[in-house]
Design a protein around this motif. Sequence first.
Motif, PDB file in Angstrom:
ATOM      1  N   VAL A   1      11.812 -18.607   6.197  1.00 56.98           N
ATOM      2  CA  VAL A   1      12.474 -18.035   5.022  1.00 56.98           C
ATOM      3  C   VAL A   1      12.346 -16.521   5.122  1.00 56.98           C
ATOM      4  O   VAL A   1      11.232 -15.995   5.196  1.00 56.98           O
ATOM      5  CB  VAL A   1      11.845 -18.537   3.711  1.00 56.98           C
ATOM      6  CG1 VAL A   1      12.509 -17.867   2.518  1.00 56.98           C
ATOM      7  CG2 VAL A   1      11.939 -20.045   3.607  1.00 56.98           C
ATOM      8  N   TRP A   2      13.483 -15.847   5.101  1.00 56.04           N
ATOM      9  CA  TRP A   2      13.481 -14.379   5.146  1.00 56.04           C
ATOM     10  C   TRP A   2      13.653 -13.854   3.733  1.00 56.04           C
ATOM     11  O   TRP A   2      14.599 -14.225   3.032  1.00 56.04           O
ATOM     12  CB  TRP A   2      14.605 -13.867   6.044  1.00 56.04           C
ATOM     13  CG  TRP A   2      14.266 -13.945   7.503  1.00 56.04           C
ATOM     14  CD1 TRP A   2      14.509 -14.977   8.347  1.00 56.04           C
ATOM     15  CD2 TRP A   2      13.615 -12.936   8.277  1.00 56.04           C
ATOM     16  NE1 TRP A   2      14.048 -14.702   9.596  1.00 56.04           N
ATOM     17  CE2 TRP A   2      13.497 -13.445   9.603  1.00 56.04           C
ATOM     18  CE3 TRP A   2      13.118 -11.676   8.005  1.00 56.04           C
ATOM     19  CZ2 TRP A   2      12.911 -12.725  10.627  1.00 56.04           C
ATOM     20  CZ3 TRP A   2      12.534 -10.942   9.031  1.00 56.04           C
ATOM     21  CH2 TRP A   2      12.430 -11.475  10.322  1.00 56.04           C
ATOM     22  N   LEU A   3      12.721 -12.983   3.307  1.00 57.65           N
ATOM     23  CA  LEU A   3      12.773 -12.399   1.972  1.00 57.65           C
ATOM     24  C   LEU A   3      12.914 -10.890   2.076  1.00 57.65           C
ATOM     25  O   LEU A   3      12.180 -10.236   2.817  1.00 57.65           O
ATOM     26  CB  LEU A   3      11.498 -12.728   1.183  1.00 57.65           C
ATOM     27  CG  LEU A   3      11.201 -14.210   0.932  1.00 57.65           C
ATOM     28  CD1 LEU A   3       9.909 -14.351   0.141  1.00 57.65           C
ATOM     29  CD2 LEU A   3      12.350 -14.888   0.212  1.00 57.65           C
ATOM     30  N   ASN A   4      13.883 -10.365   1.308  1.00 54.37           N
ATOM     31  CA  ASN A   4      14.030  -8.910   1.188  1.00 54.37           C
ATOM     32  C   ASN A   4      13.250  -8.484  -0.053  1.00 54.37           C
ATOM     33  O   ASN A   4      13.604  -8.849  -1.177  1.00 54.37           O
ATOM     34  CB  ASN A   4      15.501  -8.531   1.050  1.00 54.37           C
ATOM     35  CG  ASN A   4      15.677  -7.028   0.906  1.00 54.37           C
ATOM     36  OD1 ASN A   4      15.033  -6.253   1.585  1.00 54.37           O
ATOM     37  ND2 ASN A   4      16.549  -6.625  -0.004  1.00 54.37           N
ATOM     38  N   ILE A   5      12.164  -7.727   0.133  1.00 53.35           N
ATOM     39  CA  ILE A   5      11.259  -7.346  -0.956  1.00 53.35           C
ATOM     40  C   ILE A   5      11.425  -5.860  -1.260  1.00 53.35           C
ATOM     41  O   ILE A   5      11.258  -5.015  -0.377  1.00 53.35           O
ATOM     42  CB  ILE A   5       9.795  -7.659  -0.595  1.00 53.35           C
ATOM     43  CG1 ILE A   5       9.643  -9.155  -0.282  1.00 53.35           C
ATOM     44  CG2 ILE A   5       8.856  -7.248  -1.727  1.00 53.35           C
ATOM     45  CD1 ILE A   5       8.249  -9.536   0.166  1.00 53.35           C
ATOM     46  N   VAL A   6      11.758  -5.556  -2.524  1.00 57.12           N
ATOM     47  CA  VAL A   6      11.897  -4.171  -2.990  1.00 57.12           C
ATOM     48  C   VAL A   6      10.803  -3.933  -4.027  1.00 57.12           C
ATOM     49  O   VAL A   6      10.679  -4.698  -4.997  1.00 57.12           O
ATOM     50  CB  VAL A   6      13.279  -3.915  -3.607  1.00 57.12           C
ATOM     51  CG1 VAL A   6      13.382  -2.471  -4.094  1.00 57.12           C
ATOM     52  CG2 VAL A   6      14.381  -4.223  -2.605  1.00 57.12           C
ATOM     53  N   ILE A   7      10.014  -2.881  -3.841  1.00 57.00           N
ATOM     54  CA  ILE A   7       8.896  -2.571  -4.743  1.00 57.00           C
ATOM     55  C   ILE A   7       9.126  -1.202  -5.377  1.00 57.00           C
ATOM     56  O   ILE A   7       9.325  -0.207  -4.673  1.00 57.00           O
ATOM     57  CB  ILE A   7       7.551  -2.597  -3.994  1.00 57.00           C
ATOM     58  CG1 ILE A   7       7.325  -3.981  -3.385  1.00 57.00           C
ATOM     59  CG2 ILE A   7       6.404  -2.224  -4.934  1.00 57.00           C
ATOM     60  CD1 ILE A   7       6.042  -4.091  -2.600  1.00 57.00           C
TER      61      ILE A   7
ATOM     62  N   ASN B   1       0.826  -1.218   0.000  1.00 59.49           N
ATOM     63  CA  ASN B   1       0.000   0.000   0.000  1.00 59.49           C
ATOM     64  C   ASN B   1       0.852   1.256   0.000  1.00 59.49           C
ATOM     65  O   ASN B   1       0.535   2.231  -0.700  1.00 59.49           O
ATOM     66  CB  ASN B   1      -0.937  -0.007   1.210  1.00 59.49           C
ATOM     67  CG  ASN B   1      -2.031  -1.056   1.091  1.00 59.49           C
ATOM     68  OD1 ASN B   1      -2.383  -1.457  -0.011  1.00 59.49           O
ATOM     69  ND2 ASN B   1      -2.553  -1.520   2.214  1.00 59.49           N
ATOM     70  N   ASP B   2       1.927   1.272   0.790  1.00 61.21           N
ATOM     71  CA  ASP B   2       2.794   2.454   0.842  1.00 61.21           C
ATOM     72  C   ASP B   2       3.436   2.715  -0.516  1.00 61.21           C
ATOM     73  O   ASP B   2       3.504   3.863  -0.977  1.00 61.21           O
ATOM     74  CB  ASP B   2       3.879   2.263   1.905  1.00 61.21           C
ATOM     75  CG  ASP B   2       3.312   2.330   3.320  1.00 61.21           C
ATOM     76  OD1 ASP B   2       2.146   2.762   3.473  1.00 61.21           O
ATOM     77  OD2 ASP B   2       4.011   1.925   4.273  1.00 61.21           O
ATOM     78  N   ALA B   3       3.929   1.660  -1.160  1.00 57.14           N
ATOM     79  CA  ALA B   3       4.560   1.836  -2.474  1.00 57.14           C
ATOM     80  C   ALA B   3       3.549   2.331  -3.500  1.00 57.14           C
ATOM     81  O   ALA B   3       3.846   3.205  -4.315  1.00 57.14           O
ATOM     82  CB  ALA B   3       5.190   0.519  -2.929  1.00 57.14           C
ATOM     83  N   THR B   4       2.334   1.787  -3.461  1.00 59.94           N
ATOM     84  CA  THR B   4       1.307   2.161  -4.441  1.00 59.94           C
ATOM     85  C   THR B   4       0.785   3.574  -4.207  1.00 59.94           C
ATOM     86  O   THR B   4       0.682   4.378  -5.139  1.00 59.94           O
ATOM     87  CB  THR B   4       0.135   1.161  -4.381  1.00 59.94           C
ATOM     88  OG1 THR B   4       0.629  -0.159  -4.622  1.00 59.94           O
ATOM     89  CG2 THR B   4      -0.908   1.500  -5.429  1.00 59.94           C
ATOM     90  N   ASN B   5       0.471   3.902  -2.973  1.00 61.07           N
ATOM     91  CA  ASN B   5      -0.143   5.192  -2.659  1.00 61.07           C
ATOM     92  C   ASN B   5       0.855   6.345  -2.716  1.00 61.07           C
ATOM     93  O   ASN B   5       0.508   7.447  -3.134  1.00 61.07           O
ATOM     94  CB  ASN B   5      -0.800   5.139  -1.278  1.00 61.07           C
ATOM     95  CG  ASN B   5      -1.940   4.136  -1.217  1.00 61.07           C
ATOM     96  OD1 ASN B   5      -2.583   3.862  -2.221  1.00 61.07           O
ATOM     97  ND2 ASN B   5      -2.186   3.575  -0.042  1.00 61.07           N
ATOM     98  N   GLN B   6       2.089   6.102  -2.265  1.00 61.91           N
ATOM     99  CA  GLN B   6       3.080   7.167  -2.225  1.00 61.91           C
ATOM    100  C   GLN B   6       3.882   7.273  -3.517  1.00 61.91           C
ATOM    101  O   GLN B   6       4.559   8.272  -3.745  1.00 61.91           O
ATOM    102  CB  GLN B   6       4.028   6.940  -1.040  1.00 61.91           C
ATOM    103  CG  GLN B   6       3.327   6.960   0.312  1.00 61.91           C
ATOM    104  CD  GLN B   6       4.264   6.652   1.462  1.00 61.91           C
ATOM    105  OE1 GLN B   6       5.499   6.737   1.316  1.00 61.91           O
ATOM    106  NE2 GLN B   6       3.716   6.296   2.610  1.00 61.91           N
TER     107      GLN B   6
END
Length: 519
Positions: A319-325, A295-300
């Motif tokens: 499992v640790w995932l680093n997610i970049v949007i 939501n933050d990536a989409t709205n901002q």
Amino acid sequence: MINKSSLIIRLTIALALSGFLFGVIYSKLYYKSVYADELARSKTTIEQIGQTVSTTASIAAYLEDADLAIEVLNGLISNDVILAAKIDTDTQTLAKSLLYKGQPGNQFVLSHPFIPTANVGVILLVPNEVFIRQQASSIASDSVETLVLLIIPMLVLFVSLAYIMITRPMGVLFKQLQEIPPGESQRLRSPANHKDSEIGQVTKSINQLLDKTQSLFNQERELRKAISVLEQRFRLMFERASTPTLLVKSSGLIELANDAAQDLLVGLNVSAEETFPECLMPLCKSPDSLDSLINDATNQGQVKQMEIEFESALTHLPVWLNIVIIPTESEEGLYLQIFINDVSYRRNMINELKQKAQFDPLTNLNNRYGAELKLRFWLDNQIPFALLLVDLDKFKPINDIYGHNAGDEMLKHIAANLKECVRNDDLVARWGGDEFIVAVPHIAKDGLQKIASHLVAKTAMPMPYEKDNQSLELKVSASIGIACYPDHAETLHELIEKADNAMYSVKLATKNDFAFYHL
């Protein structure tokens, strides 16, 4: 597709029909004009006849001579345009024709023969409307026939000239234009005798347009080649990239997923046919965090990044995932470029280093460094707490008599007993050697005394130990010093020092007891 012959035929027919329609319309207009002129001429004729006989009729009326009047009427009705007539005096009808039945007509005043200002009667002339209209229609029809006989040859001549000068050359141009493939170098040739005419100018304009079209085709071909090369490179870079990458619509539909992303999703037992992030939600340990990231990536409209813990559906391991949007606007709407890296190994390494740095490997309690981190956090946030410094009594003889293994077992035994005396959020740490600390936040003095008493009792409990096939019970006690923040000190160093002073007061007195620091 229309061929040359059909085009020429259609243009010729169009010209002929145009001429025919023009002739029909003009003929109708001409017919009406002649017809109206003939009606007007008949009216004029009647006027002239009335004026001609008015003198004789005036004499007949003046003399009241019926025979003369009848003779006048007979002369009038002999004219085809007069149907009937009558002559009236001031006192009587002097004479009337047989066909007069009281119809209205044109009246002419009969003047006195000798006194011009006096009248002696009137003469009434009834026009022969049927004859007049028939005659006018006949004359108009004859005129139109004559006109048509003149127009038809002119129309044929006009169509023939239009065919020779316009239609046929245009057909030749059209056929040439059909035979030129789009983007090729062939051009139109001007028809014979039309090099400098308007058709020749049209030919030149079309050839200029074909030149521009060929140039655009060549540019498009080159652009397609460049796009094809770039697309191949992009696909190679995208599909072979080691970083799992997804292209997701704002609706959550996964448009593209490279090989690395496919492998990652398969490893999590997730299908790329599902929507994002719904496909990962059942495996996420903190779904709110993942939802907030999207939501933050989409709205901002800004790049957002977060490390989130998941559980593999196949191995049930964390499992640790680093997610970049990265949100990207396009003509089709909002897209999300999503880069996913498995950072489980790094996370595990960090946790292991953290464990080694902050925890004692023998007792699994916080070591001095780990304890200081937590205590300083409480101090920075002004959380009141009590610090209990625990020093073991009679521990050295166990090491000297039974060996270091016995000493290690005793330390683990004491650590377990200490943890049983406090809450999960309280701190129990090995401060060093045979010293431990217990820190308890938000506690009243009476509760603190109960905990201290419990710690003394648990520490004094004997530990079963086997050595050389002998069952032994090893026992130590504890001297405990207590200092409180912020009552006794406001820094960690001062607090440890105050608790240490209280602990030594117990060691010098009775041991196996606790004492509060006194100012």
